[in-house]
Design a protein around this motif. Structure first.
Motif, PDB file in Angstrom:
ATOM      1  N   LEU A   1       0.781  -1.233   0.000  1.00  0.00           N
ATOM      2  CA  LEU A   1       0.000   0.000   0.000  1.00  0.00           C
ATOM      3  C   LEU A   1       0.822   1.298   0.000  1.00  0.00           C
ATOM      4  N   PRO A   2       1.949   1.365   0.734  1.00  0.00           N
ATOM      5  CA  PRO A   2       2.699   2.630   0.727  1.00  0.00           C
ATOM      6  C   PRO A   2       3.059   3.100  -0.677  1.00  0.00           C
ATOM      7  N   MET A   3       3.107   2.162  -1.643  1.00  0.00           N
ATOM      8  CA  MET A   3       3.412   2.568  -3.010  1.00  0.00           C
ATOM      9  C   MET A   3       2.389   3.558  -3.550  1.00  0.00           C
ATOM     10  N   TRP A   4       1.243   3.574  -2.939  1.00  0.00           N
ATOM     11  CA  TRP A   4       0.208   4.489  -3.418  1.00  0.00           C
ATOM     12  C   TRP A   4       0.427   5.915  -2.962  1.00  0.00           C
ATOM     13  N   VAL A   5       1.224   6.083  -1.910  1.00  0.00           N
ATOM     14  CA  VAL A   5       1.655   7.432  -1.596  1.00  0.00           C
ATOM     15  C   VAL A   5       2.917   7.606  -2.396  1.00  0.00           C
ATOM     16  N   ASN A   6       2.867   8.537  -3.307  1.00  0.00           N
ATOM     17  CA  ASN A   6       3.970   8.708  -4.230  1.00  0.00           C
ATOM     18  C   ASN A   6       5.328   8.618  -3.542  1.00  0.00           C
TER      19      ASN A   6
ATOM     20  N   THR B   1      -0.744   0.705 -10.159  1.00  0.00           N
ATOM     21  CA  THR B   1       0.112   1.021  -9.014  1.00  0.00           C
ATOM     22  C   THR B   1       1.533   1.336  -9.466  1.00  0.00           C
ATOM     23  N   LEU B   2       2.078   0.492 -10.323  1.00  0.00           N
ATOM     24  CA  LEU B   2       3.450   0.704 -10.786  1.00  0.00           C
ATOM     25  C   LEU B   2       3.569   2.015 -11.545  1.00  0.00           C
ATOM     26  N   SER B   3       2.540   2.318 -12.328  1.00  0.00           N
ATOM     27  CA  SER B   3       2.567   3.562 -13.087  1.00  0.00           C
ATOM     28  C   SER B   3       2.532   4.777 -12.159  1.00  0.00           C
ATOM     29  N   MET B   4       1.673   4.704 -11.141  1.00  0.00           N
ATOM     30  CA  MET B   4       1.579   5.805 -10.177  1.00  0.00           C
ATOM     31  C   MET B   4       2.913   6.041  -9.466  1.00  0.00           C
ATOM     32  N   ASP B   5       3.641   4.952  -9.219  1.00  0.00           N
ATOM     33  CA  ASP B   5       4.859   5.045  -8.431  1.00  0.00           C
ATOM     34  C   ASP B   5       6.082   5.332  -9.301  1.00  0.00           C
ATOM     35  N   ASP B   6       5.896   5.344 -10.606  1.00  0.00           N
ATOM     36  CA  ASP B   6       7.058   5.537 -11.481  1.00  0.00           C
ATOM     37  C   ASP B   6       7.558   6.966 -11.424  1.00  0.00           C
ATOM     38  N   PHE B   7       8.869   7.075 -11.459  1.00  0.00           N
ATOM     39  CA  PHE B   7       9.452   8.407 -11.542  1.00  0.00           C
ATOM     40  C   PHE B   7      10.447   8.496 -12.693  1.00  0.00           C
TER      41      PHE B   7
ATOM     42  N   GLY C   1      -1.803   6.738 -15.572  1.00  0.00           N
ATOM     43  CA  GLY C   1      -1.969   5.469 -14.854  1.00  0.00           C
ATOM     44  C   GLY C   1      -3.056   4.610 -15.478  1.00  0.00           C
ATOM     45  N   VAL C   2      -4.210   5.226 -15.761  1.00  0.00           N
ATOM     46  CA  VAL C   2      -5.318   4.465 -16.345  1.00  0.00           C
ATOM     47  C   VAL C   2      -4.944   3.983 -17.750  1.00  0.00           C
ATOM     48  N   ALA C   3      -4.370   4.887 -18.554  1.00  0.00           N
ATOM     49  CA  ALA C   3      -4.012   4.509 -19.923  1.00  0.00           C
ATOM     50  C   ALA C   3      -2.970   3.394 -19.919  1.00  0.00           C
ATOM     51  N   THR C   4      -1.939   3.550 -19.069  1.00  0.00           N
ATOM     52  CA  THR C   4      -0.890   2.534 -19.000  1.00  0.00           C
ATOM     53  C   THR C   4      -1.463   1.199 -18.546  1.00  0.00           C
ATOM     54  N   ALA C   5      -2.325   1.255 -17.527  1.00  0.00           N
ATOM     55  CA  ALA C   5      -2.909   0.015 -17.014  1.00  0.00           C
ATOM     56  C   ALA C   5      -3.744  -0.658 -18.104  1.00  0.00           C
ATOM     57  N   PHE C   6      -4.489   0.165 -18.858  1.00  0.00           N
ATOM     58  CA  PHE C   6      -5.328  -0.380 -19.923  1.00  0.00           C
ATOM     59  C   PHE C   6      -4.467  -1.055 -20.995  1.00  0.00           C
ATOM     60  N   PHE C   7      -3.482  -0.337 -21.509  1.00  0.00           N
ATOM     61  CA  PHE C   7      -2.649  -0.897 -22.579  1.00  0.00           C
ATOM     62  C   PHE C   7      -1.809  -2.073 -22.086  1.00  0.00           C
ATOM     63  N   SER C   8      -1.301  -1.964 -20.848  1.00  0.00           N
ATOM     64  CA  SER C   8      -0.499  -3.073 -20.312  1.00  0.00           C
ATOM     65  C   SER C   8      -1.347  -4.323 -20.185  1.00  0.00           C
ATOM     66  N   THR C   9      -2.601  -4.153 -19.747  1.00  0.00           N
ATOM     67  CA  THR C   9      -3.477  -5.305 -19.600  1.00  0.00           C
ATOM     68  C   THR C   9      -3.790  -5.901 -20.968  1.00  0.00           C
TER      69      THR C   9
ATOM     70  N   GLN D   1       4.287  17.593 -16.135  1.00  0.00           N
ATOM     71  CA  GLN D   1       4.713  17.008 -14.860  1.00  0.00           C
ATOM     72  C   GLN D   1       3.761  15.916 -14.405  1.00  0.00           C
ATOM     73  N   THR D   2       4.352  14.817 -13.889  1.00  0.00           N
ATOM     74  CA  THR D   2       3.547  13.876 -13.114  1.00  0.00           C
ATOM     75  C   THR D   2       3.827  14.193 -11.654  1.00  0.00           C
ATOM     76  N   LEU D   3       3.112  13.545 -10.767  1.00  0.00           N
ATOM     77  CA  LEU D   3       3.260  13.875  -9.356  1.00  0.00           C
ATOM     78  C   LEU D   3       4.707  13.698  -8.888  1.00  0.00           C
ATOM     79  N   SER D   4       5.335  12.581  -9.270  1.00  0.00           N
ATOM     80  CA  SER D   4       6.715  12.356  -8.804  1.00  0.00           C
ATOM     81  C   SER D   4       7.678  13.379  -9.366  1.00  0.00           C
ATOM     82  N   THR D   5       7.558  13.636 -10.673  1.00  0.00           N
ATOM     83  CA  THR D   5       8.508  14.573 -11.259  1.00  0.00           C
ATOM     84  C   THR D   5       8.246  15.984 -10.729  1.00  0.00           C
ATOM     85  N   TYR D   6       6.981  16.279 -10.447  1.00  0.00           N
ATOM     86  CA  TYR D   6       6.649  17.585  -9.869  1.00  0.00           C
ATOM     87  C   TYR D   6       7.349  17.761  -8.537  1.00  0.00           C
TER      88      TYR D   6
END
Lengths: 262, 296
Positions: A102-107, B226-232, B99-107, B244-249
């Motif tokens: 779950l922590p992965m969901w917090v950036n 999840t992986l897409s959201m966490d990618d930087f 995230g949604v687009a990546t998840a869709f195409f990855s699936t 910007q995505t959240l991580s790069t921001y």
């Protein structure tokens, strides 16, 4: 029947082509650019620089050393977790596993930021130690999950057999369960090692820029010297292929290769 | 492996098991509780930074320095009262869309890959499985740089599309690996029966195979998101400067020191609790379902 079978295997085409286009061909670009100088001519300078300069050799050795330690710590912390969770009597295992992911969901940048402030408020100087803490913190789930799935798949009869043959719990763990979980340990280790030496954002933030592993070096040199950076990436590619060979060696017995990492 | 002594001991124990067994079970129970507390302690440690984020949502300023109770950050998040907050929200929107687009195409690619791989001959299957391991064992920075060079040399403008394409390349193998076990378990003769009964391959695929592997696809989709959201790293190398995505921001703002919106903390907390609730409900339902199945 046979015709249908062949047809079905064609379904993998889009996937294969996609990997070709966006994984393999781009990698050829890295190889190409490491042999090209800033004016576009052919050169060995970049490769020579990577193989001889004290900066790159030092960083590689440092990365392998710290990557190994990070992986080792993750293993020591993670294996017991996977083992305990894989036991039948642990009822809430699904939820606990989710809680580890779950922590992965917090950036992760925000988590890293929170860690940085945590260290600062505890008056811990940022450096190699804090950077490693961040790496372990971030990559621990990648160690736990493969081991956990491997442990779940172990034939319980083997454990019972060794118990019946008089092995005490310690012997069962070290002589039966641990050897059987080696494939999980290997893929866990590989999934922690590579990212930990290349996750430059974590090491940069949590060491205040003082602790540089190979990822940091590649990242820093990319914008002023693409060739050097590409040549460094080639060495990484070699490391990646070595790790794949290792995984292949330990995985080939079980049909389900790397299956169900998650 | 087995030495004579333990064997003898075991044999001696057998006639009067109760006392020794009781001791054994007691010890095992103790070990079990010890192990469980270890797991909980480690979890607690992992959650310290997240707890900090939640607590400091109610503190003044964008950082985590001395706690001063204030609702400014929360207000800023919900009213979008600053440029920083609006920038952050744009970054979040980008992250979610990607995230949604990546998840869709990855699936999509991953599922087709898994179905295909499953019916391949051993040689081709091993080759493709090994190829799929490359992005998984690889370092993101290597793939990131490789893709950046590709896009730069083909003069493709970097942005939303390039990030999605790149993330899909790395994440699709994960989905493939989460769908593959499902297909292995399924009985392909049902599919062939459907074909024999006159269904077109496409129809048989949609009506027989898809429902069977749905759980694998679903968990693959969630994993991909999840992986897409966490990618930087990949996003950082395959985006343009204004995107910007959240991580790069967050990374850019930290590097530039300051300007980080205080609303980031309550926003992260909000995302975290939403996901926590969804996943808990999902898992609770799943375990209920499996209980029902056992009863049947």
């Amino acid at each position: 029947m046979k015709k249908i079978g062949i047809k079905r295997s064609y379904l993998a085409m889009p996937y294969t082509v996609y990997l070709m286009l966006f994984i393999f061909i781009p990698m050829l670009f890295i190889i190409y650019f490491s042999f090209v100088d800033s004016k576009g001519g052919f050169t060995f300078d970049n490769i020579v620089k990577v193989l001889t300069s004290s900066e790159s050799i030092g960083t590689f050795l440092l990365s392998i050393f710290y990557g190994a330690i990070t992986t080792g710590i993750c293993f020591l912390l993670g294996y017991p977790v996977a083992y305990i969770l894989s036991q039948k009597r642990f009822k809430m295992k699904n939820i606990i596993i989710v809680l580890f992911i779950l922590p992965m969901w917090v950036n992760f940048m925000i988590r890293t930021l929170a860690l940085e402030y945590l260290f600062e408020s505890l008056n811990i100087t940022l450096g190699a130690g804090t950077a490693m803490f961040g790496l372990v913190y971030d990559f621990l789930p990648f160690m736990i999950l493969p081991i956990y799935t491997t442990l779940l798949k172990i034939d319980k009869n083997l454990i019972e057999a060794s118990e019946d043959l008089g092995a005490n719990p310690k012997t069962v763990l070290f002589k039966t369960i641990l050897p059987l979980s080696v494939p999980g340990i290997i893929s866990g280790a590989l999934m922690v090692f590579m990212p930990s030496i290349t996750a430059y954002a974590i090491t940069e933030t949590l060491s205040d820029g003082t602790f540089n592993l190979i990822g940091n070096l590649i990242n820093m040199s990319f914008f002023n010297n693409k060739g050097y950076s590409s040549a460094l990436a080639i060495v990484m590619l070699v490391l990646i292929f070595i790790s794949m060979m290792i995984s292949y060696k330990f995985n080939d017995k079980s049909e389900l290769q790397g299956g169900g990492l998650w | 492996m087995v030495n004579g002594e333990t064997l003898k001991k075991n044999a001696a124990v057998k006639p009067a098991p109760t006392a020794v067994e009781a001791e054994f079970y007691k010890k095992r129970k103790l070990n079990y509780y010890f192990g469980r507390s270890y797991v909980y302690l480690l979890l607690l440690l992992i959650y310290v930074p997240i707890i900090m984020i939640v607590i400091y949502s109610f503190s003044k300023g964008s950082g985590f320095q001395s706690f001063r109770l204030s609702f400014d950050n929360i207000k800023e998040l919900f009213t979008l009262g600053s440029i920083d907050a609006r920038e952050m929200l744009t970054a979040l929107k980008n992250t979610l869309t990607i995230g949604v687009a990546t998840a869709f195409f990855s699936t999509f690619f991953g599922t087709l890959g898994a179905v295909g791989i499953n019916s391949m001959k051993k040689k081709g299957r091993n080759a493709l499985l090994n190829a799929s391991n490359i992005p998984i064992f690889s370092a993101d920075i290597v793939i990131g740089i490789a893709l950046m060079l590709l896009f730069a040399n083909l003069n493709i403008t970097k942005g939303f599309a390039t990030i999605t394409i790149s993330q899909t390349a790395v994440i699709a193998p994960y989905v493939m690996l989460s769908v593959l076990p499902r297909i292995k378990q399924m009985n392909m003769s049902v599919y062939e029966a459907a074909l024999d009964l006159g269904a077109s391959p496409l129809k048989a695929f949609g009506k027989v195979i898809i429902p069977e592997i749905m759980p694998g696809m679903l968990s693959g989709f969630i994993l991909a998101f999840t992986l897409s959201m966490d990618d930087f790293v990949i996003a950082q190398y395959t985006k343009n400067n204004s995107f910007q995505t959240l991580s790069t921001y967050v990374y850019t703002k930290i590097a530039g020191k300051g300007g980080l919106s205080g609303a980031l903390k309550p926003l992260s907390a909000l995302i975290f609790f939403t996901v926590l609730a969804v996943l808990l409900i999902y898992n609770f339902k799943k375990s209920q379902d499996s209980k029902k199945q056992i009863k049947k």
